[in-house]
Design an enzyme around this catalytic site. Structure first.
Site, PDB file in Angstrom:
ATOM      1  N   LYS A  80       0.974  -1.029   0.053  1.00 41.46           N
ATOM      2  CA  LYS A  80      -0.099   0.020   0.151  1.00 41.46           C
ATOM      3  C   LYS A  80       0.918   1.136  -0.173  1.00 41.46           C
ATOM      4  CE  LYS A  80      -4.540   1.196   0.704  1.00 41.46           C
ATOM      5  NZ  LYS A  80      -5.609   0.474  -0.009  1.00 41.46           N
ATOM      6  N   GLY A 177     -19.525   7.592   4.861  1.00 38.88           N
ATOM      7  CA  GLY A 177     -18.808   7.605   3.714  1.00 38.88           C
ATOM      8  C   GLY A 177     -19.480   7.290   2.324  1.00 38.88           C
ATOM      9  N   GLY A 179     -18.504   7.861  -0.583  1.00 37.98           N
ATOM     10  CA  GLY A 179     -17.470   8.090  -1.895  1.00 37.98           C
ATOM     11  C   GLY A 179     -17.866   7.121  -3.101  1.00 37.98           C
ATOM     12  N   VAL A 181     -17.219   3.990  -3.409  1.00 45.28           N
ATOM     13  CA  VAL A 181     -17.676   2.735  -2.984  1.00 45.28           C
ATOM     14  C   VAL A 181     -18.964   2.926  -2.024  1.00 45.28           C
ATOM     15  CG1 VAL A 181     -17.477   0.420  -1.558  1.00 45.28           C
ATOM     16  CG2 VAL A 181     -15.350   1.717  -2.762  1.00 45.28           C
ATOM     17  N   TYR A 183     -21.275   5.332  -2.012  1.00 49.20           N
ATOM     18  CA  TYR A 183     -22.309   5.512  -2.658  1.00 49.20           C
ATOM     19  C   TYR A 183     -22.919   4.375  -3.666  1.00 49.20           C
ATOM     20  CZ  TYR A 183     -25.769   8.923  -4.448  1.00 49.20           C
ATOM     21  OH  TYR A 183     -26.922   9.613  -4.752  1.00 49.20           O
TER      22      TYR A 183
HETATM   23  P1  NAI Z   1     -13.516   7.877  -1.746  1.00 53.97           P
HETATM   24  O1  NAI Z   1     -12.474   8.765  -1.525  1.00 53.97           O
HETATM   25  O2  NAI Z   1     -14.106   7.769  -3.081  1.00 53.97           O
HETATM   26  O3  NAI Z   1     -14.596   8.331  -0.487  1.00 53.97           O
HETATM   27  C1  NAI Z   1     -14.649   8.374   0.669  1.00 53.97           C
HETATM   28  C2  NAI Z   1     -15.590   9.077   1.253  1.00 53.97           C
HETATM   29  O4  NAI Z   1     -15.452   8.922   2.609  1.00 53.97           O
HETATM   30  C3  NAI Z   1     -15.495  10.571   0.831  1.00 53.97           C
HETATM   31  O5  NAI Z   1     -16.767  10.661   0.394  1.00 53.97           O
HETATM   32  C4  NAI Z   1     -15.097  11.258   2.204  1.00 53.97           C
HETATM   33  O6  NAI Z   1     -15.907  12.498   2.090  1.00 53.97           O
HETATM   34  C5  NAI Z   1     -15.762  10.435   3.226  1.00 53.97           C
HETATM   35  N1  NAI Z   1     -14.970  10.453   4.483  1.00 53.97           N
HETATM   36  C6  NAI Z   1     -13.826  10.483   4.821  1.00 53.97           C
HETATM   37  N2  NAI Z   1     -13.572  10.458   6.371  1.00 53.97           N
HETATM   38  C7  NAI Z   1     -15.040  10.370   6.744  1.00 53.97           C
HETATM   39  C8  NAI Z   1     -15.471  10.597   8.046  1.00 53.97           C
HETATM   40  N3  NAI Z   1     -14.643  10.760   8.976  1.00 53.97           N
HETATM   41  N4  NAI Z   1     -16.913  10.383   7.951  1.00 53.97           N
HETATM   42  C9  NAI Z   1     -17.743  10.473   7.239  1.00 53.97           C
HETATM   43  N5  NAI Z   1     -17.286  10.248   5.807  1.00 53.97           N
HETATM   44  C10 NAI Z   1     -15.936  10.632   5.514  1.00 53.97           C
HETATM   45  O7  NAI Z   1     -12.988   6.423  -1.232  1.00 53.97           O
HETATM   46  P2  NAI Z   1     -13.523   4.984  -1.707  1.00 53.97           P
HETATM   47  O8  NAI Z   1     -12.822   4.471  -2.901  1.00 53.97           O
HETATM   48  O9  NAI Z   1     -15.080   4.969  -1.724  1.00 53.97           O
HETATM   49  O10 NAI Z   1     -12.943   4.042  -0.520  1.00 53.97           O
HETATM   50  C11 NAI Z   1     -13.815   3.971   0.737  1.00 53.97           C
HETATM   51  C12 NAI Z   1     -13.033   3.072   1.712  1.00 53.97           C
HETATM   52  O11 NAI Z   1     -13.114   1.516   1.356  1.00 53.97           O
HETATM   53  C13 NAI Z   1     -11.477   3.425   1.874  1.00 53.97           C
HETATM   54  O12 NAI Z   1     -11.044   3.128   3.385  1.00 53.97           O
HETATM   55  C14 NAI Z   1     -10.834   2.419   1.047  1.00 53.97           C
HETATM   56  O13 NAI Z   1      -9.542   2.144   1.454  1.00 53.97           O
HETATM   57  C15 NAI Z   1     -11.664   1.362   1.319  1.00 53.97           C
HETATM   58  N6  NAI Z   1     -11.690   0.445  -0.073  1.00 53.97           N
HETATM   59  C16 NAI Z   1     -12.028   0.954  -1.418  1.00 53.97           C
HETATM   60  C17 NAI Z   1     -11.983  -0.033  -2.336  1.00 53.97           C
HETATM   61  C18 NAI Z   1     -12.049   0.560  -3.701  1.00 53.97           C
HETATM   62  O14 NAI Z   1     -12.542  -0.233  -4.524  1.00 53.97           O
HETATM   63  N7  NAI Z   1     -12.268   1.924  -3.883  1.00 53.97           N
HETATM   64  C19 NAI Z   1     -11.420  -1.254  -2.396  1.00 53.97           C
HETATM   65  C20 NAI Z   1     -11.426  -1.879  -1.000  1.00 53.97           C
HETATM   66  C21 NAI Z   1     -11.496  -1.092   0.179  1.00 53.97           C
END
Ligand code: NAI
Length: 350
Positions: A80, A177, A179, A181, A183
């Site tokens: 990572k 959250g 984001g 994933v 949404y």
């Molecule tokens: P992203 O960056 O698209 O979305 C993260 C969202 O969380 C953002 O909308 C942000 O404003 C919000 N956020 C951050 N801190 C927050 C808090 N304290 N309270 C509420 N909302 C908060 O990231 P993504 O890609 O959706 O990933 C989300 C999680 O899933 C991360 O931990 C990532 O490591 C994990 N993950 C993602 C994968 C992927 O395919 N994108 C695969 C496996 C795990």
């Protein structure tokens, strides 16, 4: 900080500290294991309060990737990277190109993909300076929809055990959250008729979920205290600890965030409380299954990926059954088997 001591505590092979002041780049690349193959893991761009926080995050995340990739049956190790700073101010093409050169210098020991604040178009930029990227728009693309689908299926598997039916219609899901994933997960849940209660630091995405998915917005301080069937942490890790687990009012915890539990004691606390925890690195593997195919097979086929992601339903059931049979927590059920697999592979391949 005694970094090599930390590496041996977590079992890391290599940590690379990266700096290029001309583009404001400061990053840490952590290669946890290459026993099963080159290490694969996303790059996160985050404004950590301290460098120690960044190191703590990357050590935990990269170890989790070793387990996740092994659990997903990929011939890949775990790694990572984190880029330190505010992505809104610092993320430039120049920074990404310079970062790509550092990845390239590792000669294929580490492949990267999307993570928080790093998207598929950033992968396209990185690919200008290194081949060791996956998830570019031209090939496997954004992994998040696959991750979301895997979590949704795992929730259904968990519901079948916990609630006696895998239907999520009428179930209340609290999502932290929204984001890439979070949404997409909400869209699956909405389509099935679940009621959504949501929070994100970004009010715009919350408003969108309220408007499009009939979600109810809740404040941050109610995330862990709202009565619901499922709590889905889809933001950052270490959300649950032995202290705040006491206030949870849910039947299942299942989300996208890596390292949801601060430590093993948190897993035990959930178990004692009767909350079914679906291990993060088992259920959020859809993304690595998608990106990993590009590296392992050298080709990409969305139908094969979809079929493998569908297998997360059965894998989740197996973990729950194993935990029950052995009388251990679900967080413990997968890990020892995977470590055995990884070490067996080390000895069998020499
Ligand atoms: P992203 O960056 O698209 O979305 C993260 C969202 O969380 C953002 O909308 C942000 O404003 C919000 N956020 C951050 N801190 C927050 C808090 N304290 N309270 C509420 N909302 C908060 O990231 P993504 O890609 O959706 O990933 C989300 C999680 O899933 C991360 O931990 C990532 O490591 C994990 N993950 C993602 C994968 C992927 O395919 N994108 C695969 C496996 C795990």
């Amino acid at each position: 900080m005694e970094i090599i001591k930390k590496m041996s505590e977590y079992g890391h092979e290599q940590i690379v500290f990266v700096r290029d002041e001309t583009v404001n780049l400061r990053a840490i690349i952590a290669v946890h294991s290459t026993v099963l193959g080159p290490a694969l893991g996303g790059t996160r761009f985050w404004d950590y309060a301290t460098e120690d926080d960044a190191l703590f995050d990357v050590l935990r995340l990269s170890k989790g990737m070793t387990l996740k990739n092994a659990a997903a049956g990929l011939k890949l190790g775990g790694g990572k990277a984190v880029i330190i700073g505010d992505p809104k101010k610092l993320k430039t093409k120049e920074l990404l190109l310079a970062y790509g050169e550092f990845i390239n210098s590792l000669g294929g020991r580490f492949y990267t993909a999307e993570d928080v604040n790093i998207n598929a178009s950033d992968m396209a930029v990185l690919s200008e300076t290194t081949n060791y990227v996956t998830g570019t728009p031209a090939v496997s693309g954004n992994p998040s929809p696959f991750t979301a689908r895997g979590i949704y299926l795992a929730m259904k598997a968990g519901a079948s055990v916990k609630f006696g039916s895998d239907s999520l219609r009428g179930k209340t899901v609290v999502v932290q959250g929204l984001g890439s994933v979070g949404y997409a997960l909400c869209e699956h849940l909405y389509r099935e008729g679940a009621a959504l209660k949501v929070y994100d630091l970004n009010p715009a995405v919350v408003e969108k979920a309220v408007r499009e998915l009939n979600a109810t917005a809740i404040p941050a301080e109610e995330l862990l205290t709202t009565a619901c069937d499922i709590f889905a942490p889809c933001a950052m890790g270490a959300v649950l600890n032995t202290g705040n687990v006491k206030s949870l009012q849910c039947g299942i915890v299942a989300g996208a965030a890596n390292n949801v539990l601060l430590d093993a004691a948190t897993g035990d606390a959930l178990e004692q409380k009767g909350v079914l925890y679906l291990p993060d690195y088992i259920i959020n593997a859809g993304g690595v299954i998608n990106c990993g195919m590009e590296i392992v097979e050298g080709i990409y086929d969305a139908d094969t990926v979809s079929a493998k992601v569908a297998g997360i339903y059965e894998t989740t059931l197996k973990i729950i059954a194993l935990a029950k049979e052995k009388r251990i927590g679900t967080y413990q059920a997968a890990c020892p088997l995977l470590l055995t697999l990884i070490f067996y592979s080390k000895f069998s391949t020499g």
